[in-house]
Each structure stands twice: as C-alpha cells, then as structure tokens.
Design an enzyme around this catalytic site. Structure first.
Site, PDB file in Angstrom:
ATOM      1  N   ASP A 161      -1.507 -20.160  51.485  1.00 46.02           N
ATOM      2  CA  ASP A 161      -2.675 -20.871  50.902  1.00 46.02           C
ATOM      3  C   ASP A 161      -3.887 -20.655  52.288  1.00 46.02           C
ATOM      4  OD1 ASP A 161      -3.617 -23.256  49.818  1.00 46.02           O
ATOM      5  OD2 ASP A 161      -1.214 -24.472  50.061  1.00 46.02           O
ATOM      6  N   ASP A 212      -6.945 -27.081  42.896  1.00 40.74           N
ATOM      7  CA  ASP A 212      -5.837 -27.998  42.907  1.00 40.74           C
ATOM      8  C   ASP A 212      -6.183 -28.150  41.145  1.00 40.74           C
ATOM      9  OD1 ASP A 212      -4.932 -26.991  44.987  1.00 40.74           O
ATOM     10  OD2 ASP A 212      -4.373 -28.714  45.980  1.00 40.74           O
TER      11      ASP A 212
HETATM   12  C1  GLA Z   1      -3.430 -26.404  49.210  1.00 45.99           C
HETATM   13  C2  GLA Z   1      -2.683 -26.171  47.445  1.00 45.99           C
HETATM   14  C3  GLA Z   1      -1.967 -26.525  46.744  1.00 45.99           C
HETATM   15  C4  GLA Z   1      -0.363 -26.967  47.728  1.00 45.99           C
HETATM   16  C5  GLA Z   1      -1.289 -27.901  49.043  1.00 45.99           C
HETATM   17  C6  GLA Z   1       0.111 -28.195  49.409  1.00 45.99           C
HETATM   18  O1  GLA Z   1      -3.633 -27.849  48.206  1.00 45.99           O
HETATM   19  O2  GLA Z   1      -3.603 -25.354  46.928  1.00 45.99           O
HETATM   20  O3  GLA Z   1      -1.466 -26.437  45.324  1.00 45.99           O
HETATM   21  O4  GLA Z   1       0.393 -25.781  48.120  1.00 45.99           O
HETATM   22  O5  GLA Z   1      -1.790 -27.115  49.392  1.00 45.99           O
HETATM   23  O6  GLA Z   1      -0.545 -28.783  50.789  1.00 45.99           O
END
Ligand code: GLA
Length: 489
Positions: A149, A209
């Site tokens: 991430d 996301d």
């Molecule tokens: C980010 C990522 C997500 C998930 C969250 C976890 O937002 O893009 O896909 O992994 O972190 O905290």
C-alpha cells in the site's frame, strides 16, 4: 522504444517485448483470488481466512481459478525489539506460518499486506525502511503474494521516479528472498504506475479504492475518467464505472506478468443489481484486471456465485494472449439516472486463436437496443472497414447464456452433495486445477466459449437489447472454424 499498439497488433511481437522485462514468472495471466478488505475491513482473524478457504473450495471457486487468499490490513501487532514484524496473537493465535501452511494445504497460495510507508492505511506498522527485514519475515512465513500500500509514505511521492524508487526497494527485497512472491503494488495510480511498474511489479492498482456502487459520483473520488488522463488525487469511494472509465485510457499497459489492478471485486456485497454486477465482473475480466473476489463467502447468494464462476467470462481474463479489450466508443445519453449519469459504450479486442471479444455496455437508465458495427469491432485491424476481419463471417457466442442455473448454484452453497450430484454441478464450472484455461481454450472446451446465438456476416452488425446498467458480451469465432485449417483462411 516500446510501442504498445504493436504489442496489441501481434501476439508474436508482444511475446518478444514482454520477454525483456518481466519481474518474475508469476501472473502470466492476471492473478485470481480473494481479499477480505471490501467485506470485512479490519475485522480479520485466522478463522475468517480458513473458513473462506473452505467455502471457496466447496463452491468450486478454487477450481475455477481463484488461487490466492489475501489477508489485508490490520493483522499486525507492531515490531519486536529487534524490529521483526509480529502478527496479532489474539487474531492469529496459531501464528502466520501456521496459517500459511493451512492455506497451502487447502491448495491455495497465501497473500499478505503491508505499506510502503511508516504506517499502513489503518495505522499499523509499515515497511518503509524495513523492506529487507520484512520481506525475509514474509518469505519465512511462507507468503506467496504481497499487496503493498501507499499510506504514510513520508511525502515520498509526487513524481514517478520517487515512487518508483520506493516501490522498487520492496521488489528487490522480495526477489532477494529467493521465494516466488507475487508483488501487487497498491499506490492507487499515483505517479502513473502503468508507465513504469512493469519492471518492478506483477500488478498495480490504478485507482483509489472501489466502492460498491455502479456509477454513483462521490466527491472523495474526484477524477471521473471521462476525458482526463492525469489524476492528481486518486481518492476513494470510486464506483465501478468510474474505475473502468479511468483505465480505458491505458488498458494497453497491462501485459503478461504485469497488470492493471482495478481493485477487488464487489460482486456479492449487495450494493449493485444483478445486471450491474455482471457488467462489473465482465469488464474487470475483459480489461485483464487482477480478479480478487471481495465478498463475504458466508453470505454469497446463488446469483452472485453464478457471476463469479462464469467460465466463459473468466476465460477472457485468463486468455493466454494477454491483450486487454479496448473501448471503441463511448457516448453520453440523455437517459440519465438520479445521479445524472447516462452513457453507452462498445468494447472489443482480440483473444487467442483469432477470436474476438465484443461488449455492448448500457450505462443508461433504461433498457435499450444497441448495436456494434463490424467496422467498429475490427477497427484496430483496419480503420473504416478496411480490415479483412470486417468482411468475414463470424459465429457469435453469448458469454452469459450458459450462466449456472440458480438451483445448481444453490446446491453448491448448501453443500448438499446428493442434490449437487443429481444436478451434475461440476459440469457447469471449469476446473482449472485439472486443465488450465490455456489448454481448455486450445481444445475448444464449450464451457469457455459461451453459447452460439447467431452469425455476424460481412460488414453487418450485432444488435442486442441491453438491460439498464447491463452488458451483452460475446466471443466471435470465424464461422466454419475447425472445418478449415487456420492457414487456409
Ligand atoms: C488502502 C487500500 C485498500 C485497503 C486499505 C487497508 O485504502 O487502497 O485496498 O488495503 O488501505 O487499510
């Protein structure tokens, strides 16, 4: 110089180009699996993972190709005094190595999560400046996949080189463990990973996301993908159509061993209609996104199972040619929904064996008749109808016509073996554990081809009634295929 359109135009050339830069031998076709984040967020423990593996096996989804079980954020308990990452022992009392073993014993591969930052997005310990130590820890646990991430990156982003350097550190660290670990970058498209990540990663998230909505606009996901190519703030709460429209500008950057990742699927999470989930799943498959299911396996409905296990759609994603479909056209329509959204699109693309994919996508607010002209379907093979393909005769195969019937899917979910065998459930999904998609396609396995529904004759078009927010998806195969040898055509 790498010319993506050349790679698209010639399978032979694309192989020689790819041979120059794959990071490793993994993800020759997009990775498939399950990730807990979309349905469970931080609510993770070892029982969740194990029970998901059991259900994924029972539902036939492991054999359909969903191979990686990926644990997302919130598993950690920080670092020990010597800096080694530690799992939360309340949530993972058996320890991560034991969890990995159990997952391996069920015939899966095990995925883990960390961040190229001081913290993960949920503020657990991140791997920035601990790359080698953490890669060794993951390899020691038996990890086969790392989702990496972008939170708390200490400002180490803002241009491609800074981001490249930060992500390459973990890529090198994983390589130096000697273990084959699929490297799945998650920097949300920041600094354009599709321009440079092919040499350091097996996939890269290209959007903020996903959100379980077909097309709802949200201020927190500011880039719409309608016209712009650059996106300064990836954001989050991005709808399926938002993500698809963004990736449409650079779908050709995904190549074997290195793919665009449109984020985990929302199929089964309840926020979309059946038609919307079919559209979402079809397009994720057709643009060669990583395919990670994101639902709660304990609450999967028969309808949703029969989306996730559709062999004719998965075969698009796992096609050995590895060429994404292309959006040939897109128009706004007046027929808008309550969000003011209304558009229609046509996609097409080449598949292995000379087949073609065609999709008519109706993101208008009511069912409508749509058509795909032969000249448009084969546009990349010769503009304005000059391609040989547009003058040929093709059999049209509907990729949703053989969807698993609801009672069959329900028998799988119920685990009712008597009913399952009387309904002959195994004849409805493709068993990729036994035969790869590549071999299945080469031997014309009918599960993978869809149902013949008509013929596309020289220079004419495919016409279909497409439901609201729905899709009609087809495989085109030269008529008389198999009767004549390919080189005689
Ligand atoms: C980010 C990522 C997500 C998930 C969250 C976890 O937002 O893009 O896909 O992994 O972190 O905290």
């Amino acid at each position: 110089m790498y010319l993506p359109w050349l790679a698209t135009a010639s399978a032979a050339l694309s192989f020689s180009v790819h041979a120059l830069y794959p990071l490793n031998e993994l993800a020759k076709t997009p990775q498939m699996g399950w990730n807990n984040w979309n349905s469970f967020g931080c609510d993770v423990d070892e029982e969740l993972l194990i029970s998901a593996t059991e259900k994924i096996i029972q539902y036939g989804l492991r054999d359909a190709g969903y191979q990686y079980i990926v644990l997302d954020d919130c598993w950690s308990n920080g670092r020990s005094s010597n800096g080694t990452l530690q799992a939360n022992t309340t949530r993972f009392p058996s320890g991560m190595a034991e969890v990995a073993d159990r997952i391996h014993n069920e015939g899966f591969k095990f995925g883990m999560y960390s961040s190229a930052g001081t913290y993960t997005c949920a503020r657990y310990a991140g791997s920035l400046n601990y790359e080698h130590q953490d890669a060794q820890t993951f390899a020691g646990w038996g990890v086969d996949y790392l989702k990496y991430d972008n939170c708390y990156n200490e400002g180490q982003s803002g241009n491609p080189l800074i981001t490249y350097d930060r992500y390459k550190k973990m890529s090198d660290a994983l390589n130096s463990t000697g273990r084959q670990i699929l490297y799945s970058m998650c920097n949300w498209g920041e600094d354009y990973p599709w321009k440079w990540a092919q040499t350091v990663a097996n996939s890269w998230r290209m959007s903020g996301d996903i959100y379980d909505s077909f097309n709802r606009p949200d201020a927190r996901c500011p880039c719409t993908g309608n016209e712009e190519y650059n996106c300064a703030l990836p954001g989050f709460h991005c709808s399926a159509m938002n993500i698809l429209n963004k990736v449409s500008h650079y779908i050709d950057k995904g190549v074997p061993h290195a793919w665009n990742d449109l984020d985990a699927l929302e199929v089964g999470n309840g926020g979309m209609t059946d038609d919307e989930y079919k559209t979402h799943f079809t397009m994720w498959a057709a643009v060669k996104s990583a395919l990670l299911m994101g639902n709660d396996m304990g609450r999967l409905s028969a309808r949703d199972l029969s989306i996730l296990n559709n062999p004719a759609i998965i075969a698009l994603n796992q096609d050995p040619r590895g060429t994404s479909a292309v959006r040939v056209w897109r128009y706004d329509v007046d027929d808008v929904d309550r969000y003011g959204q209304g558009e229609i699109q046509m996609w097409s693309g080449q598949l292995s064996g000379g087949d073609y994919f065609v999709a008519l996508l109706n993101a208008g607010n009511s069912s409508r008749e749509m058509n795909a002209m032969a000249d448009d379907i084969f546009y990349d093979d010769g503009e304005e109808g000059t391609s040989e393909e547009s003058t040929m005769e093709w059999t049209i195969h509907d990729l949703w016509a053989n969807r698993m019937p609801e009672d069959v899917a329900q028998a799988l979910i119920d685990g009712n073996s008597t009913q399952a065998s009387s309904l002959n459930v195994t004849s409805y999904y493709f068993n990729a554990t036994e035969t790869s998609y590549e071999d299945g396609l080469a031997s014309n396995n009918t599960l993978l081809l869809g149902q013949p529904v008509g013929t596309l004759s020289a220079k004419v078009m495919i016409t279909a009634e497409v439901p609201r927010h729905g899709i009609m998806a087809y495989r085109l195969r030269l008529a008389g295929w198999g009767l004549r040898k390919r080189d005689e055509l």
